[in-house]
Design a protein around this motif. Structure first.
Motif, PDB file in Angstrom:
ATOM      1  N   PRO A 141       0.806  -1.223   0.000  1.00  0.00           N
ATOM      2  CA  PRO A 141       0.000   0.000   0.000  1.00  0.00           C
ATOM      3  C   PRO A 141       0.849   1.288   0.000  1.00  0.00           C
ATOM      4  CG  PRO A 141      -0.270  -1.244   2.053  1.00  0.00           C
ATOM      5  CD  PRO A 141       0.438  -2.135   1.091  1.00  0.00           C
ATOM      6  N   GLU A 142       2.044   1.248   0.590  1.00  0.00           N
ATOM      7  CA  GLU A 142       2.879   2.456   0.592  1.00  0.00           C
ATOM      8  C   GLU A 142       4.045   2.361  -0.386  1.00  0.00           C
ATOM      9  OE1 GLU A 142       4.081   3.144   4.694  1.00  0.00           O
ATOM     10  OE2 GLU A 142       2.050   2.462   5.191  1.00  0.00           O
ATOM     11  N   TRP A 143       4.666   1.207  -0.424  1.00  0.00           N
ATOM     12  CA  TRP A 143       5.878   1.082  -1.237  1.00  0.00           C
ATOM     13  C   TRP A 143       5.568   0.812  -2.697  1.00  0.00           C
ATOM     14  CZ3 TRP A 143       7.785  -3.042   2.766  1.00  0.00           C
ATOM     15  CH2 TRP A 143       7.949  -2.399   4.005  1.00  0.00           C
ATOM     16  N   GLY A 144       4.328   0.490  -2.984  1.00  0.00           N
ATOM     17  CA  GLY A 144       3.944   0.249  -4.372  1.00  0.00           C
ATOM     18  C   GLY A 144       4.322  -1.127  -4.870  1.00  0.00           C
ATOM     19  N   HIS A 145       4.541  -1.201  -6.166  1.00  0.00           N
ATOM     20  CA  HIS A 145       4.797  -2.474  -6.822  1.00  0.00           C
ATOM     21  C   HIS A 145       6.217  -2.975  -6.531  1.00  0.00           C
ATOM     22  CE1 HIS A 145       4.211  -5.350 -10.156  1.00  0.00           C
ATOM     23  NE2 HIS A 145       5.526  -5.278 -10.201  1.00  0.00           N
ATOM     24  N   MET A 146       6.311  -4.185  -5.997  1.00  0.00           N
ATOM     25  CA  MET A 146       7.637  -4.743  -5.719  1.00  0.00           C
ATOM     26  C   MET A 146       7.842  -6.005  -6.546  1.00  0.00           C
ATOM     27  SD  MET A 146       8.691  -3.350  -2.415  1.00  0.00           S
ATOM     28  CE  MET A 146       8.705  -4.585  -1.181  1.00  0.00           C
ATOM     29  N   SER A 147       9.008  -6.071  -7.181  1.00  0.00           N
ATOM     30  CA  SER A 147       9.279  -7.249  -7.997  1.00  0.00           C
ATOM     31  C   SER A 147       9.925  -8.325  -7.125  1.00  0.00           C
ATOM     32  CB  SER A 147      10.154  -6.874  -9.186  1.00  0.00           C
ATOM     33  OG  SER A 147      11.451  -6.635  -8.745  1.00  0.00           O
ATOM     34  N   PRO A 148       9.831  -9.570  -7.552  1.00  0.00           N
ATOM     35  CA  PRO A 148      10.337 -10.666  -6.714  1.00  0.00           C
ATOM     36  C   PRO A 148      11.796 -10.508  -6.306  1.00  0.00           C
ATOM     37  CG  PRO A 148       9.344 -11.519  -8.736  1.00  0.00           C
ATOM     38  CD  PRO A 148       9.219 -10.047  -8.788  1.00  0.00           C
ATOM     39  N   ALA A 149      12.592  -9.898  -7.173  1.00  0.00           N
ATOM     40  CA  ALA A 149      14.007  -9.710  -6.835  1.00  0.00           C
ATOM     41  C   ALA A 149      14.166  -8.873  -5.569  1.00  0.00           C
ATOM     42  CB  ALA A 149      14.744  -9.049  -8.002  1.00  0.00           C
ATOM     43  N   ASP A 150      13.168  -8.014  -5.281  1.00  0.00           N
ATOM     44  CA  ASP A 150      13.230  -7.149  -4.097  1.00  0.00           C
ATOM     45  C   ASP A 150      12.919  -7.897  -2.807  1.00  0.00           C
ATOM     46  OD1 ASP A 150      13.669  -4.978  -5.760  1.00  0.00           O
ATOM     47  OD2 ASP A 150      11.524  -4.546  -5.954  1.00  0.00           O
ATOM     48  N   PHE A 151      12.131  -8.958  -2.885  1.00  0.00           N
ATOM     49  CA  PHE A 151      11.705  -9.562  -1.620  1.00  0.00           C
ATOM     50  C   PHE A 151      11.869 -11.080  -1.525  1.00  0.00           C
ATOM     51  CE2 PHE A 151       7.897  -9.385  -4.281  1.00  0.00           C
ATOM     52  CZ  PHE A 151       7.333 -10.635  -4.096  1.00  0.00           C
ATOM     53  N   ILE A 152      12.036 -11.767  -2.649  1.00  0.00           N
ATOM     54  CA  ILE A 152      12.191 -13.226  -2.570  1.00  0.00           C
ATOM     55  C   ILE A 152      13.431 -13.624  -1.751  1.00  0.00           C
ATOM     56  CG2 ILE A 152      12.660 -15.342  -3.922  1.00  0.00           C
ATOM     57  CD1 ILE A 152       9.735 -14.769  -4.018  1.00  0.00           C
ATOM     58  N   PRO A 153      14.574 -12.945  -1.949  1.00  0.00           N
ATOM     59  CA  PRO A 153      15.743 -13.324  -1.137  1.00  0.00           C
ATOM     60  C   PRO A 153      15.472 -13.229   0.369  1.00  0.00           C
ATOM     61  CG  PRO A 153      16.420 -11.932  -2.965  1.00  0.00           C
ATOM     62  CD  PRO A 153      14.918 -11.924  -2.956  1.00  0.00           C
ATOM     63  N   LEU A 154      14.782 -12.158   0.802  1.00  0.00           N
ATOM     64  CA  LEU A 154      14.464 -12.015   2.225  1.00  0.00           C
ATOM     65  C   LEU A 154      13.440 -13.068   2.652  1.00  0.00           C
ATOM     66  CD1 LEU A 154      14.924 -10.389   4.813  1.00  0.00           C
ATOM     67  CD2 LEU A 154      13.042  -8.886   4.118  1.00  0.00           C
ATOM     68  N   ALA A 155      12.502 -13.359   1.776  1.00  0.00           N
ATOM     69  CA  ALA A 155      11.513 -14.397   2.083  1.00  0.00           C
ATOM     70  C   ALA A 155      12.206 -15.750   2.271  1.00  0.00           C
ATOM     71  CB  ALA A 155      10.468 -14.483   0.976  1.00  0.00           C
ATOM     72  N   GLU A 156      13.241 -15.967   1.475  1.00  0.00           N
ATOM     73  CA  GLU A 156      13.986 -17.226   1.607  1.00  0.00           C
ATOM     74  C   GLU A 156      14.773 -17.243   2.917  1.00  0.00           C
ATOM     75  OE1 GLU A 156      16.073 -17.332  -2.130  1.00  0.00           O
ATOM     76  OE2 GLU A 156      14.453 -18.441  -3.108  1.00  0.00           O
ATOM     77  N   GLU A 157      15.418 -16.133   3.205  1.00  0.00           N
ATOM     78  CA  GLU A 157      16.250 -16.016   4.408  1.00  0.00           C
ATOM     79  C   GLU A 157      15.430 -16.216   5.679  1.00  0.00           C
ATOM     80  OE1 GLU A 157      18.673 -12.421   4.202  1.00  0.00           O
ATOM     81  OE2 GLU A 157      18.686 -12.393   6.403  1.00  0.00           O
ATOM     82  N   THR A 158      14.203 -15.680   5.697  1.00  0.00           N
ATOM     83  CA  THR A 158      13.379 -15.725   6.902  1.00  0.00           C
ATOM     84  C   THR A 158      12.489 -16.962   6.970  1.00  0.00           C
ATOM     85  OG1 THR A 158      11.710 -14.448   5.710  1.00  0.00           O
ATOM     86  CG2 THR A 158      13.235 -13.211   7.107  1.00  0.00           C
ATOM     87  N   GLY A 159      12.460 -17.723   5.876  1.00  0.00           N
ATOM     88  CA  GLY A 159      11.586 -18.894   5.855  1.00  0.00           C
ATOM     89  C   GLY A 159      10.165 -18.563   5.438  1.00  0.00           C
ATOM     90  N   LEU A 160       9.888 -17.260   5.246  1.00  0.00           N
ATOM     91  CA  LEU A 160       8.540 -16.865   4.832  1.00  0.00           C
ATOM     92  C   LEU A 160       8.199 -17.372   3.439  1.00  0.00           C
ATOM     93  CD1 LEU A 160       8.576 -13.263   6.300  1.00  0.00           C
ATOM     94  CD2 LEU A 160       6.993 -15.085   6.938  1.00  0.00           C
ATOM     95  N   ILE A 161       9.214 -17.790   2.698  1.00  0.00           N
ATOM     96  CA  ILE A 161       8.976 -18.344   1.365  1.00  0.00           C
ATOM     97  C   ILE A 161       8.096 -19.600   1.447  1.00  0.00           C
ATOM     98  CG2 ILE A 161      11.042 -19.824   1.306  1.00  0.00           C
ATOM     99  CD1 ILE A 161       9.625 -17.794  -1.659  1.00  0.00           C
ATOM    100  N   ILE A 162       8.085 -20.258   2.589  1.00  0.00           N
ATOM    101  CA  ILE A 162       7.269 -21.481   2.707  1.00  0.00           C
ATOM    102  C   ILE A 162       5.768 -21.157   2.584  1.00  0.00           C
ATOM    103  CG2 ILE A 162       6.752 -23.506   4.151  1.00  0.00           C
ATOM    104  CD1 ILE A 162       9.659 -23.449   3.012  1.00  0.00           C
TER     105      ILE A 162
END
Ligand code: C2E
Ligand code: MG
Ligand code: MG
Ligand code: MG
Length: 284
Positions: free
Chosen positions: A67-88
């Motif tokens: 809602p604030e940061w707008g459109h985010m592409s996977p390159a912006d958040f997939i690595p963090l999702a993987e690191e935190t396990g949120l990718i599951i």
């Protein structure tokens, strides 16, 4: 003096470092809430059979509309999702949504497509992976041959586990491919042990095929090798007619890229499938 210098250095580095850490923390908090806030979208990119020009499949690609940061592409958040396990949980959501959408197209009467879903190695290593995948098929009613899982060469680190898991997926009737092929460090030896169906030539090769004769040679080699191993080949990142012609001449089976379409929302993808369905061969 030394103290002063140290102090200056400290002051010079701190704000930046703090900012980076804060941004990462905010991103993690955002990621944790994104699922329940329904901020993720799945976009679809068509995969074209180069011999018929028909859409034969689509790749599901996640997007995050913050809602604030707008459109985010996977390159912006997939690595963090993987690191935190949120990718599951995120990956499970994509899988369910992609299967559901694919079944919906079938229910609407369009010819069946294969739906490719990206799987990070962390997901692949989950002990309940098989349950997650069969659950997605059960929930959606999608037949397994219309689901493709895209794995990367990095899963091969633990090859014994990888082979066992891939074999289970294969036995379920699921289509398996290696994504970004040619960019990993693995030995080619694994290709003969892995029950895979297709290789996706990484887009870096496609991008440079006319600038770098070595990339052209590698594409040719990958296609030939894949066919000798009875695997299909799909080229990623096809942007120009010239690239498509090159691939056609070398018997590449399928292509995906901006030449045909960028990743688009399901509704637009429906339009593309509908056009093909109505006008037969006349899609490209
Ligand atoms: P990928 O699986 O290799 O997906 C292909 C990427 O290339 C996509 O980027 C797509 O938009 C882009 N692309 C397609 N055609 C062209 C073209 O002609 N030219 C150029 N320059 N690019 C093209 P996207 O959507 O930003 O995704 C990036 C990566 O993020 C994906 O690479 C994939 O590894 C990962 N990813 C995306 N969705 C998921 C997901 O649901 N789960 C997981 N684990 N990873 C995902
Ligand atoms: Mg992919
Ligand atoms: Mg991928
Ligand atoms: Mg790729």
């Amino acid at each position: 003096r030394v103290k002063e210098l140290g102090k200056n250095n400290f002051q010079f580095y701190t704000p930046d470092m703090n900012e980076a850490v804060t941004r990462k923390m905010q991103m993690e908090i955002g990621l944790r809430k994104a699922l329940e806030r329904k901020e993720f979208r799945v976009y679809y990119q068509p995969q074209i059979d180069v011999n018929t020009g028909h859409v034969i499949g689509t790749e599901a690609l996640i997007r995050w509309e913050h809602p604030e940061w707008g459109h985010m592409s996977p390159a912006d958040f997939i690595p963090l999702a993987e690191e935190t396990g949120l990718i599951i949980p995120i990956g499970e959501w994509v899988l369910n949504e992609a299967c559901r959408q694919n079944k919906e197209w079938q229910t609407q009467g369009y010819p069946p497509l294969r739906m490719a879903v990206n799987m990070s190695s962390r997901q692949f290593k989950q002990s309940n992976l098989i349950d997650t995948v069969s659950n997605a098929l059960d929930l959606s009613g999608l037949e397994p041959q219309y689901l493709e899982l895209e794995l990367t060469e990095s899963i091969i680190q633990d090859s014994k586990y990888a082979i066992t898991t891939m074999q289970k997926l294969k036995d379920m009737g699921i289509f398996l491919s290696i994504d970004d092929f040619g960019t990993g460090y693995s030995s080619l030896n694994y290709l003969k042990h892995f029950p895979i169906d297709s290789l996706k030539i990484d887009q870096s090769f496609t991008r440079n095929m006319f600038e770098n004769t070595k990339d052209a040679a590698l594409i040719h080699t990958i296609i030939t090798m894949a066919h000798n191993l009875e695997l299909k080949v799909i080229a990623e990142g096809v942007e120009t007619e010239e690239q498509l012609q090159f691939l056609l001449q070398r018997q590449c089976n399928e292509a995906q890229g901006y030449l045909f379409s960028r990743p688009i929302p399901a509704k637009e993808m429906t339009g593309m499938i509908k056009k093909q369905y109505t006008y037969g061969d006349k899609i490209i």
